[in-house]
Motif scaffolding. Sequence first.
Motif, PDB file in Angstrom:
ATOM      1  N   GLN A  62       0.847  -1.194   0.000  1.00  0.00           N
ATOM      2  CA  GLN A  62       0.000   0.000   0.000  1.00  0.00           C
ATOM      3  C   GLN A  62       0.879   1.240   0.000  1.00  0.00           C
ATOM      4  O   GLN A  62       2.018   1.220   0.490  1.00  0.00           O
ATOM      5  N   PHE A  63       0.349   2.297  -0.557  1.00  0.00           N
ATOM      6  CA  PHE A  63       0.978   3.613  -0.489  1.00  0.00           C
ATOM      7  C   PHE A  63      -0.134   4.639  -0.616  1.00  0.00           C
ATOM      8  O   PHE A  63      -1.043   4.469  -1.433  1.00  0.00           O
ATOM      9  N   VAL A  64      -0.077   5.681   0.187  1.00  0.00           N
ATOM     10  CA  VAL A  64      -1.146   6.684   0.229  1.00  0.00           C
ATOM     11  C   VAL A  64      -0.597   8.032  -0.216  1.00  0.00           C
ATOM     12  O   VAL A  64       0.399   8.518   0.331  1.00  0.00           O
TER      13      VAL A  64
ATOM     14  N   ALA B 161       4.297  -0.566  -8.663  1.00  0.00           N
ATOM     15  CA  ALA B 161       4.653  -1.656  -7.746  1.00  0.00           C
ATOM     16  C   ALA B 161       3.401  -2.239  -7.105  1.00  0.00           C
ATOM     17  O   ALA B 161       3.273  -3.465  -6.956  1.00  0.00           O
ATOM     18  N   ILE B 162       2.462  -1.371  -6.715  1.00  0.00           N
ATOM     19  CA  ILE B 162       1.205  -1.840  -6.113  1.00  0.00           C
ATOM     20  C   ILE B 162       0.423  -2.673  -7.120  1.00  0.00           C
ATOM     21  O   ILE B 162      -0.112  -3.734  -6.790  1.00  0.00           O
ATOM     22  N   MET B 163       0.355  -2.227  -8.348  1.00  0.00           N
ATOM     23  CA  MET B 163      -0.363  -2.982  -9.372  1.00  0.00           C
ATOM     24  C   MET B 163       0.282  -4.351  -9.595  1.00  0.00           C
ATOM     25  O   MET B 163      -0.414  -5.360  -9.747  1.00  0.00           O
TER      26      MET B 163
ATOM     27  N   PRO C 288     -10.187   8.364  -0.824  1.00  0.00           N
ATOM     28  CA  PRO C 288      -9.210   9.289  -1.408  1.00  0.00           C
ATOM     29  C   PRO C 288      -7.771   8.864  -1.129  1.00  0.00           C
ATOM     30  O   PRO C 288      -7.493   8.194  -0.127  1.00  0.00           O
ATOM     31  N   PHE C 289      -6.889   9.238  -2.032  1.00  0.00           N
ATOM     32  CA  PHE C 289      -5.435   9.082  -1.877  1.00  0.00           C
ATOM     33  C   PHE C 289      -4.943   7.636  -2.008  1.00  0.00           C
ATOM     34  O   PHE C 289      -3.808   7.340  -1.682  1.00  0.00           O
ATOM     35  N   LYS C 290      -5.815   6.738  -2.466  1.00  0.00           N
ATOM     36  CA  LYS C 290      -5.428   5.330  -2.590  1.00  0.00           C
ATOM     37  C   LYS C 290      -5.699   4.822  -4.010  1.00  0.00           C
ATOM     38  O   LYS C 290      -6.209   3.724  -4.204  1.00  0.00           O
ATOM     39  N   SER C 291      -5.359   5.620  -4.992  1.00  0.00           N
ATOM     40  CA  SER C 291      -5.726   5.302  -6.374  1.00  0.00           C
ATOM     41  C   SER C 291      -5.191   3.957  -6.831  1.00  0.00           C
ATOM     42  O   SER C 291      -5.919   3.179  -7.465  1.00  0.00           O
ATOM     43  N   ALA C 292      -3.939   3.646  -6.519  1.00  0.00           N
ATOM     44  CA  ALA C 292      -3.356   2.388  -6.975  1.00  0.00           C
ATOM     45  C   ALA C 292      -4.000   1.193  -6.282  1.00  0.00           C
ATOM     46  O   ALA C 292      -4.367   0.202  -6.922  1.00  0.00           O
ATOM     47  N   TYR C 293      -4.134   1.288  -4.979  1.00  0.00           N
ATOM     48  CA  TYR C 293      -4.691   0.175  -4.201  1.00  0.00           C
ATOM     49  C   TYR C 293      -6.139  -0.099  -4.594  1.00  0.00           C
ATOM     50  O   TYR C 293      -6.540  -1.245  -4.817  1.00  0.00           O
TER      51      TYR C 293
END
Length: 264
Positions: free
Chosen positions: A98-100, A113-115, A154-159
């Motif tokens: 995860q990354f925010v 990387a998340i994807m 919000p702020f978690k588009s990749a996840y």
Amino acid sequence: MVLAYMKDKVVIITGSTSGIGLGIAKKFASSGAKIVINGFAELKQVNEITQELKSLGANEVLFDGANLSKPEEIDSMFKNVINQFQAVDILVNNAGIQFVSPIEDFPPEKWEAIMRVDLIASFYTIKNAIPHMKKKKWGRIINIASAHALVASPFKSAYVAAKHGMLGLTKTVALEVAKDSITVNAICPGYVKTPLVLGQVADTAKARGMSEEEVIDKIILGAQATKKFVEIEEVASLAYYLCSKEAASITGTSLSMDGGWTSQ
């Protein structure tokens, strides 16, 4: 509930050296399954986990430290499992990172990387597992998604994008293998008290300009009507149930375990 026939099953659980994955490994170990654990861990930790799983009843335990962002290492992991156990019966795709960050500041390398870990890796693990399940005309694939497979924050588009993708992957593969007695389902937990979630607290506090206490109260547990973290054991028990004979007709679906979050 103890599934007697689990003793002969080979269970691969990605991201299982801590958190939800380890909890799931413990649950399946209690029925005497052969457990394959995966993740980043020092040798001492691996040995401790192995001994704990065996003490709980695991028939055998194999550790593979495959980096799930690298398809060739996933392929190698499955080759090692087949060489050791000659079968893959149950696959639990649990690994996640995860990354925010606001979208305009989101580092591209973090997004990708998340994807790779949260979505693309599941394509490769499923692709490797299905042929072996088809040979036995039986299999269970459980994708640990998230409430974020159903709703956004919000702020978690990749996840959020990855977890929505995982749900689409779940449905598609379930339709493809339904006649082979293979079920494919996604568990969508709310916030579970794991290292991944606790790591989000500081990041979310920074992104939103809030204190960590406010993030837990208003952002994390604020979405869950129960105002409680989901317990690891709850997720593990649901994964275990999905491998029972009574769950044979449950496939291609998402099962929410989010304290009422997505009911709102």
